[in-house]
Write an enzyme that holds these catalytic residues in place. Structure first.
Site, mmCIF file in Angstrom:
data_model
loop_
_atom_site.group_PDB
_atom_site.id
_atom_site.type_symbol
_atom_site.label_atom_id
_atom_site.label_comp_id
_atom_site.label_asym_id
_atom_site.label_seq_id
_atom_site.Cartn_x
_atom_site.Cartn_y
_atom_site.Cartn_z
ATOM 1 C CE1 TYR A 291 51.263 36.760 45.038
ATOM 2 C CE2 TYR A 291 50.676 36.816 47.364
ATOM 3 C CZ TYR A 291 51.004 36.102 46.225
ATOM 4 O OH TYR A 291 51.073 34.730 46.286
ATOM 5 N N PRO B 31 35.781 26.662 37.623
ATOM 6 C CG PRO B 31 33.861 27.641 36.746
ATOM 7 C CD PRO B 31 35.198 27.079 36.340
#
Length: 320
Positions: A73, A248
């Site tokens: 990350y 979404p």
């Protein structure tokens, strides 16, 4: 308990309850995911490093004692921020990291599943976090760039991590992005304390695996728990990659339940996970102090039987 009451509590993450990994590492079922601490695209430093450090510290203040991270990350950035924020670590803090991929200058996520790559990744995580051992290491199965697909054996990479566990570098092992068959194969090599697969209120292809883990006393830690991203799509045929696809959370039922409860749809999504199975441990990630407070407050959000029935009905049954 209302959302406002949960926020007001001293350690609202405690409302989620606890789960014992391998019967010994006791974690709060509401944790924190570090993926969004680096810059955009999980690449490079954040725009405001001090804010990122503050978010990690605030998560612990709110009762979180389980942080999910990885040295890829950033790369390196998330672990460095965690170390800056929390080192020396509290005795009860459990850091769960993952290996199996690396980052390239074009910001791709190719596989890194060879034994020598996994050993290097474990040492990179040890160095980045400032630890002499890792609490839990998940083997992340990545298809890209010569990786492993759903039908492939994971015996070689998982066996390599099992060897590192025997050497004392790793305390416990987990798997990520695996099929039920790969999960079973891993358990024949070494104990598995957690599974980290995509799973949420609107996408439940791993329902059977959630149940299998629960029966075996193994934690299931969903990635993309808020339902806003997915990997359940085909790879790009040109680049041979599968990147997270934004989707979404537009399920009307989730929004309707949220409105009734005075909560956000994302809080409802997290509360449903915690209610759905006692072995599910949430690791929502954010770089926003405000969103962190909202996510953790979901640990105390009470869903009625009607709420649960409506949310359960969102899924048609594939994968059950």
């Amino acid at each position: 308990m209302s959302v406002s009451d949960a926020i007001a509590g001293t350690e609202p993450a405690a409302a989620a309850g606890e789960f014992a990994l391998a019967g010994e590492l006791v974690i709060r079922r509401m944790g924190f995911g570090a993926m969004q601490l680096p810059g955009p695209g999980v690449w490079g430093p954040p725009k405001d490093r001090a804010r990122a450090v503050a978010v990690v510290r605030r998560a612990v203040e709110l009762g979180v004692n389980h942080i999910d991270t990885s040295d890829y990350y950033g790369p390196y950035v998330a672990n460095e921020i965690i170390r800056e924020a929390l080192h020396p670590y509290d005795d009860d803090l459990v850091l769960v990291t993952k290996v199996g991929a690396f980052r390239t200058p074009d910001r791709a996520w190719p596989s890194a599943l060879k034994p020598e790559q996994l050993r290097r990744a474990v040492y990179d995580n040890l160095r980045g976090l400032g630890r002499d051992h890792l609490d839990v290491v998940n083997l992340r199965i990545v298809e890209e760039a010569g990786g492993l697909g759903p039908e492939d054996s994971i015996a070689e990479p998982f066996g390599a991590l099992a060897d590192l566990r025997e050497q004392g570098l790793i305390r416990h092992l987990g798997v990520s992005n695996v099929t039920a068959r790969q999960f079973a194969e891993a358990r024949e090599i070494a104990p598995v304390v957690c599974v980290q697969n995509e799973y949420n209120v609107v996408r439940r292809l791993h329902e059977d695996l959630v149940r299998t883990c629960a029966e075996a006393g193994i934690a299931f830690m969903p990635f993309f728990p808020l339902g806003t991203f997915t990997l359940q799509h085909e790879k790009d045929t040109v680049t041979d990659t599968k990147v997270p696809q934004h989707v979404p959370l537009d399920a009307q039922v989730v929004h309707a339940v949220a409105e009734r409860l005075g909560a956000t749809p994302y809080q409802v999504a997290l509360a449903w996970l915690l209610r759905h199975s006692p072995n599910i441990c949430c690791i929502p990630g954010t770089s926003s102090p405000e969103h962190l407070e909202e996510n953790i407050a979901a640990a105390g959000l009470h869903l009625t039987e009607t709420d649960v029935k409506e949310l359960d009905a969102l899924y048609g049954g594939e994968g059950r």
